[in-house]
Scaffold this active site. Structure first.
Site, PDB file in Angstrom:
ATOM      1  CG  HIS A   1       2.366  21.710  82.646  1.00 59.51           C
ATOM      2  ND1 HIS A   1       1.681  20.524  82.657  1.00 59.51           N
ATOM      3  CD2 HIS A   1       3.050  21.754  81.478  1.00 59.51           C
ATOM      4  CE1 HIS A   1       1.958  19.873  81.539  1.00 59.51           C
ATOM      5  NE2 HIS A   1       2.779  20.596  80.813  1.00 59.51           N
TER       6      HIS A   1
ATOM      7  CG  ASP B   1       7.169  26.373  76.312  1.00 59.97           C
ATOM      8  OD1 ASP B   1       7.905  25.696  75.578  1.00 59.97           O
ATOM      9  OD2 ASP B   1       5.941  26.246  76.356  1.00 59.97           O
TER      10      ASP B   1
HETATM   11  N1  ACO Z   1       0.180  33.350  84.776  1.00 62.86           N
HETATM   12  C1  ACO Z   1      -0.738  33.821  85.662  1.00 62.86           C
HETATM   13  N2  ACO Z   1      -1.710  33.068  86.205  1.00 62.86           N
HETATM   14  C2  ACO Z   1      -1.784  31.787  85.828  1.00 62.86           C
HETATM   15  C3  ACO Z   1      -0.879  31.229  84.900  1.00 62.86           C
HETATM   16  C4  ACO Z   1       0.142  32.066  84.368  1.00 62.86           C
HETATM   17  N3  ACO Z   1       1.029  31.598  83.497  1.00 62.86           N
HETATM   18  N4  ACO Z   1      -1.196  29.942  84.695  1.00 62.86           N
HETATM   19  C5  ACO Z   1      -2.262  29.691  85.468  1.00 62.86           C
HETATM   20  N5  ACO Z   1      -2.614  30.801  86.157  1.00 62.86           N
HETATM   21  C6  ACO Z   1      -3.677  30.925  87.178  1.00 62.86           C
HETATM   22  C7  ACO Z   1      -5.046  30.931  86.562  1.00 62.86           C
HETATM   23  O1  ACO Z   1      -5.478  32.234  86.264  1.00 62.86           O
HETATM   24  C8  ACO Z   1      -5.860  30.294  87.657  1.00 62.86           C
HETATM   25  O2  ACO Z   1      -6.082  31.241  88.671  1.00 62.86           O
HETATM   26  P1  ACO Z   1      -7.500  31.276  89.486  1.00 62.86           P
HETATM   27  O3  ACO Z   1      -7.627  29.940  90.138  1.00 62.86           O
HETATM   28  O4  ACO Z   1      -7.374  32.395  90.416  1.00 62.86           O
HETATM   29  O5  ACO Z   1      -8.558  31.492  88.427  1.00 62.86           O
HETATM   30  C9  ACO Z   1      -4.936  29.244  88.244  1.00 62.86           C
HETATM   31  O6  ACO Z   1      -3.616  29.749  87.987  1.00 62.86           O
HETATM   32  C10 ACO Z   1      -5.089  27.873  87.654  1.00 62.86           C
HETATM   33  O7  ACO Z   1      -4.947  27.979  86.277  1.00 62.86           O
HETATM   34  P2  ACO Z   1      -5.720  27.122  85.204  1.00 62.86           P
HETATM   35  O8  ACO Z   1      -6.115  28.034  84.085  1.00 62.86           O
HETATM   36  O9  ACO Z   1      -6.781  26.299  85.847  1.00 62.86           O
HETATM   37  O10 ACO Z   1      -4.587  26.155  84.725  1.00 62.86           O
HETATM   38  P3  ACO Z   1      -4.711  25.222  83.488  1.00 62.86           P
HETATM   39  O11 ACO Z   1      -4.190  23.926  83.939  1.00 62.86           O
HETATM   40  O12 ACO Z   1      -6.057  25.238  82.892  1.00 62.86           O
HETATM   41  O13 ACO Z   1      -3.738  25.937  82.430  1.00 62.86           O
HETATM   42  C11 ACO Z   1      -1.819  26.552  81.233  1.00 62.86           C
HETATM   43  C12 ACO Z   1      -2.442  25.553  82.212  1.00 62.86           C
HETATM   44  C13 ACO Z   1      -2.703  26.677  79.988  1.00 62.86           C
HETATM   45  C14 ACO Z   1      -0.466  26.003  80.792  1.00 62.86           C
HETATM   46  C15 ACO Z   1      -1.653  27.923  81.924  1.00 62.86           C
HETATM   47  O14 ACO Z   1      -0.868  27.739  83.077  1.00 62.86           O
HETATM   48  C16 ACO Z   1      -1.032  28.957  81.005  1.00 62.86           C
HETATM   49  O15 ACO Z   1      -1.727  29.502  80.148  1.00 62.86           O
HETATM   50  N6  ACO Z   1       0.299  29.255  81.191  1.00 62.86           N
HETATM   51  C17 ACO Z   1       0.982  30.256  80.379  1.00 62.86           C
HETATM   52  C18 ACO Z   1       1.278  29.728  78.994  1.00 62.86           C
HETATM   53  C19 ACO Z   1       2.353  28.672  79.001  1.00 62.86           C
HETATM   54  O16 ACO Z   1       3.421  28.833  79.540  1.00 62.86           O
HETATM   55  N7  ACO Z   1       2.050  27.571  78.295  1.00 62.86           N
HETATM   56  C20 ACO Z   1       2.983  26.469  78.119  1.00 62.86           C
HETATM   57  C21 ACO Z   1       2.545  25.273  78.887  1.00 62.86           C
HETATM   58  S1  ACO Z   1       3.714  23.973  78.744  1.00 62.86           S
HETATM   59  C22 ACO Z   1       3.465  23.422  77.196  1.00 62.86           C
HETATM   60  O17 ACO Z   1       2.449  23.429  76.613  1.00 62.86           O
HETATM   61  C23 ACO Z   1       4.604  22.893  76.535  1.00 62.86           C
END
Ligand code: ACO
Length: 428
Positions: A306, A363
């Protein structure tokens, strides 16, 4: 602590005011930064940018706190109905009995949609996604209420637009499900409350008496409450920025639906279920293999991570418990729930997820409940939108009441510098 921040740039020092909210979150106000220094701030994805001062929702991502208008989400989900929470989010206070009755009555009086709107459904191909249909239906509502296009109408007229939208949303969402199945639509029944009416229109049958199951009504109320608002997320920020151009409420909310549809936002609830089914069908339930693929960057773990919560998402905690209870009460034994729990444990024990502070989000478990309640997977994000509607409207209303300027970010340009036009015969 000083209420000013100092910036040293070149040989000059500049001071900027620091504003502090009621929960002591502070921000440097940089509205005059460019005028004074020639600089803008740079913050891709608005990771660290406050765009408004809002009194609706407070969340602390480090402590895992979420409150609507000061009330903890745990208490609201345990003690209130969705309609009470809608009122709270919209008008700032929990309703008295009389206020609640009046609000429920208003909502009941506007549930019908124009018959011509029903005809719009005829144009959708049978495989069109429910979220695309929802966007279309909501923006089409503006055609039936052209007075809502005037940004200068009186507050009571704006309130009528808000009531209409809240009242018609369950009708439209239920129609989407019915049309998807090729079943006749059911018209709203005034004897039912907001949530029961939605369930009746969705799961009722023209040829049978509908008997509402209190377990399902309660579960639906809880799920909708948990989704009611979440401050400046992608869709709420979209609603605010679209509305800041004085676009009408229906169009602004349709834009919010578009933002929510994406798999990185609300669309994740559909993706989670599809991922769990994939693990069941193609991995024989082997969650370790999936975790390894995530670590190898071959896939994302949907429903994990998140932007703001770097600790447990409090909504996910509530949903996980609710999921166990609801499935038990309904007598549903879904192997996907076991896979979800194993997957969660495998991820939470793995340094890849621990180091990145990746926890289950709202989710992760919601789809398993929606499935148990009988919703098709493609409807999951529509249910998120149904829950989020009061939040989006409140964000839009607050933005208008604060008379906020049109949203217009800046950029750092990285394209070519000025060059002469090349005639077509001279281009290589
Ligand atoms: N699976 C694997 N790796 C992940 C995930 C995931 N679900 N989420 C984040 N990461 C990793 C990233 O690759 C990154 O790794 P790195 O530092 O080695 O490059 C690190 O964790 C940080 O991630 P960011 O992309 O900086 O996190 P950000 O805050 O930008 O993204 C987001 C948040 C978009 C929700 C992301 O976690 C994601 O896409 N999750 C999966 C989709 C999801 O469940 N979305 C629902 C969110 S809740 C909502 O909207 C209601």
């Amino acid at each position: 602590m000083s209420n000013k921040a100092t910036l040293q740039y070149g040989d000059k020092t500049y001071e900027f005011p620091v504003i502090t909210g009621t929960e002591n979150e502070s921000a440097i106000e940089i509205g005059k930064l460019r005028a004074q220094t020639g600089l803008i701030t740079y913050d891709e994805g608005y990771k660290n940018t406050g765009v408004t001062q809002s009194a609706i929702t407070f969340l602390d991502g480090e402590l895992g706190i979420l409150r609507y208008r000061g009330y903890n989400i745990e208490e609201l989900a345990g003690k209130a109905s969705f309609v009470e929470v809608m009122y709270l989010v919209l008008y700032g206070e929990l309703p008295t009995k009389a206020q609640l009755a009046a609000f429920e009555n208003e909502l009941t009086m506007h549930t019908l949609v124009h018959e011509n709107l029903v005809k719009v459904f005829e144009v959708f191909p049978s495989r069109s996604h429910p979220m695309g249909q929802l966007m279309t239906m909501l923006s089409t509502l503006s055609s039936f209420y052209p007075e809502s296009l005037n940004p200068n109408i009186k507050p009571e007229e704006t309130n009528l637009t808000i009531i209409r939208l809240l009242a018609k949303m369950p009708t439209i969402c239920a129609m989407i499900q019915k049309k998807g199945k090729g079943h006749p639509i059911l018209y709203p029944q005034n004897k039912y409350d907001y949530v029961t009416n939605f369930l009746y229109m969705t799961f009722g049958n023209v040829s049978e008496e509908y008997v509402a199951d209190p377990v399902i009504v309660d579960a639906m109320n809880k799920l909708l409450i948990l989704h009611a608002d979440h401050e400046q997320n992608c869709s709420a920020a979209t609603v605010r920025i679209v509305g800041s151009s004085h676009a009408n409420l229906y169009a602004s909310i349709a834009a919010g639906v578009a933002a929510l549809w994406g798999p990185r936002h609300g669309g994740a609830n559909q993706e989670v279920l599809e991922m769990l089914e994939d693990i069941r069908d193609n991995y024989n339930g082997d969650v370790e293999k999936v975790v390894q693929e995530v670590k190898d960057r071959k896939r994302m773990l949907m429903g994990f991570g998140h932007r703001v919560y770097k600790n447990f998402d409090p909504r996910a905690k509530i949903i996980k418990v609710a999921c166990d209870n609801i499935l038990a009460k309904l007598g549903v034994n879904d192997p996907l729930l076991d896979i979800a729990k194993k997957l969660e444990q495998a991820a939470l024990n793995d340094p890849f997820f621990v180091e990145r502070k990746l926890y289950p989000n709202v989710d992760f478990y919601s789809g398993i409940i929606y499935k148990a309640l009988g919703f098709p997977t493609q409807m999951f994000t529509v249910l998120f939108a149904l829950g989020r509607l009061p939040g989006w409207i409140s964000q839009w209303k607050e933005m208008r009441e604060r008379k906020e300027d049109i949203g217009r970010p800046r950029q750092v340009y990285t394209g070519p510098t000025e060059r002469p036009f090349v005639n077509i015969e001279d281009r290589k």
